[in-house]
Design a protein around this motif. Structure first.
Motif, PDB file in Angstrom:
ATOM      1  N   TRP A 177      13.936 -10.044 -21.046  1.00 39.01           N
ATOM      2  CA  TRP A 177      13.735  -8.599 -21.031  1.00 39.01           C
ATOM      3  C   TRP A 177      12.248  -8.294 -20.953  1.00 39.01           C
ATOM      4  O   TRP A 177      11.452  -8.928 -21.626  1.00 39.01           O
ATOM      5  N   MET A 178      11.896  -7.307 -20.116  1.00 44.57           N
ATOM      6  CA  MET A 178      10.500  -6.949 -19.924  1.00 44.57           C
ATOM      7  C   MET A 178      10.335  -5.437 -19.935  1.00 44.57           C
ATOM      8  O   MET A 178      11.248  -4.702 -19.544  1.00 44.57           O
ATOM      9  N   LYS A 179       9.168  -4.996 -20.386  1.00 46.12           N
ATOM     10  CA  LYS A 179       8.746  -3.602 -20.259  1.00 46.12           C
ATOM     11  C   LYS A 179       7.505  -3.646 -19.379  1.00 46.12           C
ATOM     12  O   LYS A 179       6.465  -4.145 -19.807  1.00 46.12           O
ATOM     13  N   GLY A 180       7.627  -3.161 -18.150  1.00 42.60           N
ATOM     14  CA  GLY A 180       6.532  -3.338 -17.192  1.00 42.60           C
ATOM     15  C   GLY A 180       6.337  -4.820 -16.940  1.00 42.60           C
ATOM     16  O   GLY A 180       7.279  -5.526 -16.610  1.00 42.60           O
ATOM     17  N   ASP A 181       5.122  -5.312 -17.158  1.00 40.60           N
ATOM     18  CA  ASP A 181       4.823  -6.736 -16.971  1.00 40.60           C
ATOM     19  C   ASP A 181       4.865  -7.518 -18.280  1.00 40.60           C
ATOM     20  O   ASP A 181       4.570  -8.711 -18.297  1.00 40.60           O
ATOM     21  N   THR A 182       5.223  -6.852 -19.385  1.00 49.04           N
ATOM     22  CA  THR A 182       5.194  -7.485 -20.700  1.00 49.04           C
ATOM     23  C   THR A 182       6.572  -8.009 -21.081  1.00 49.04           C
ATOM     24  O   THR A 182       7.553  -7.251 -21.062  1.00 49.04           O
ATOM     25  N   VAL A 183       6.657  -9.292 -21.417  1.00 51.46           N
ATOM     26  CA  VAL A 183       7.909  -9.880 -21.884  1.00 51.46           C
ATOM     27  C   VAL A 183       8.146  -9.416 -23.319  1.00 51.46           C
ATOM     28  O   VAL A 183       7.257  -9.503 -24.167  1.00 51.46           O
ATOM     29  N   LEU A 184       9.339  -8.902 -23.585  1.00 51.87           N
ATOM     30  CA  LEU A 184       9.683  -8.424 -24.921  1.00 51.87           C
ATOM     31  C   LEU A 184      10.157  -9.575 -25.796  1.00 51.87           C
ATOM     32  O   LEU A 184      10.809 -10.501 -25.311  1.00 51.87           O
ATOM     33  N   CYS A 185       9.847  -9.488 -27.075  1.00 50.57           N
ATOM     34  CA  CYS A 185      10.294 -10.472 -28.060  1.00 50.57           C
ATOM     35  C   CYS A 185      11.183  -9.752 -29.071  1.00 50.57           C
ATOM     36  O   CYS A 185      10.951  -8.581 -29.394  1.00 50.57           O
ATOM     37  N   ALA A 186      12.184 -10.451 -29.577  1.00 47.03           N
ATOM     38  CA  ALA A 186      13.066  -9.876 -30.589  1.00 47.03           C
ATOM     39  C   ALA A 186      12.246  -9.487 -31.811  1.00 47.03           C
ATOM     40  O   ALA A 186      11.364 -10.229 -32.247  1.00 47.03           O
ATOM     41  N   SER A 187      12.520  -8.303 -32.339  1.00 47.90           N
ATOM     42  CA  SER A 187      11.773  -7.784 -33.489  1.00 47.90           C
ATOM     43  C   SER A 187      12.597  -6.671 -34.117  1.00 47.90           C
ATOM     44  O   SER A 187      13.734  -6.426 -33.728  1.00 47.90           O
ATOM     45  N   GLU A 188      11.996  -5.965 -35.090  1.00 52.01           N
ATOM     46  CA  GLU A 188      12.666  -4.805 -35.665  1.00 52.01           C
ATOM     47  C   GLU A 188      12.848  -3.725 -34.600  1.00 52.01           C
ATOM     48  O   GLU A 188      13.780  -2.936 -34.664  1.00 52.01           O
ATOM     49  N   LYS A 189      11.967  -3.691 -33.627  1.00 53.21           N
ATOM     50  CA  LYS A 189      12.008  -2.698 -32.554  1.00 53.21           C
ATOM     51  C   LYS A 189      13.038  -3.067 -31.481  1.00 53.21           C
ATOM     52  O   LYS A 189      13.777  -2.222 -31.003  1.00 53.21           O
ATOM     53  N   TYR A 190      13.059  -4.343 -31.077  1.00 53.08           N
ATOM     54  CA  TYR A 190      13.904  -4.793 -29.970  1.00 53.08           C
ATOM     55  C   TYR A 190      14.943  -5.800 -30.449  1.00 53.08           C
ATOM     56  O   TYR A 190      14.610  -6.769 -31.122  1.00 53.08           O
ATOM     57  N   GLU A 191      16.184  -5.576 -30.050  1.00 55.18           N
ATOM     58  CA  GLU A 191      17.261  -6.528 -30.338  1.00 55.18           C
ATOM     59  C   GLU A 191      17.937  -6.881 -29.023  1.00 55.18           C
ATOM     60  O   GLU A 191      18.215  -6.006 -28.200  1.00 55.18           O
TER      61      GLU A 191
END
Length: 93
Positions: free
Chosen positions: A59-73
């Motif tokens: 999963w990415m937001k723009g060019d940034t790869v997202l990491c699992a966190s309290e924000k993203y699941e």
């Protein structure tokens, strides 16, 4: 792909062999991501469906790869991949 190998049929005094090569099929989107709107402070769920179960998803937001966190699941069940974004802010757009 893991079934690729050499197979043989043995009748005692003779053997017949064949090599099996399994070509992987390309993974496609059966259902692509859809645009979503959410109110600030709420959560939003982005979902897509793939043609092959268990396919690794990044999963990415723009060019940034997202990491699992309290924000993203991240969730993945069979061919369905989901991203849950909690407490959305205007910067999440």
């Amino acid at each position: 792909k893991s079934d690729s190998d050499t197979y043989s049929c043995d009748i005692g005094d003779a053997q017949s062999r064949a090599k099996l090569t399994v070509q992987e099929t390309a993974v496609l989107f059966k259902q692509e991501l859809q645009n979503e709107e959410a109110r600030e402070g709420k959560q939003v769920r982005l979902t897509c469906e793939l043609s092959k179960p268990g396919t690794p998803v990044k999963w990415m937001k723009g060019d940034t790869v997202l990491c699992a966190s309290e924000k993203y699941e991240f969730k993945q069940h069979g061919t369905v991949a989901e991203l849950i974004i909690r407490d959305v802010k205007s910067v999440d757009a």
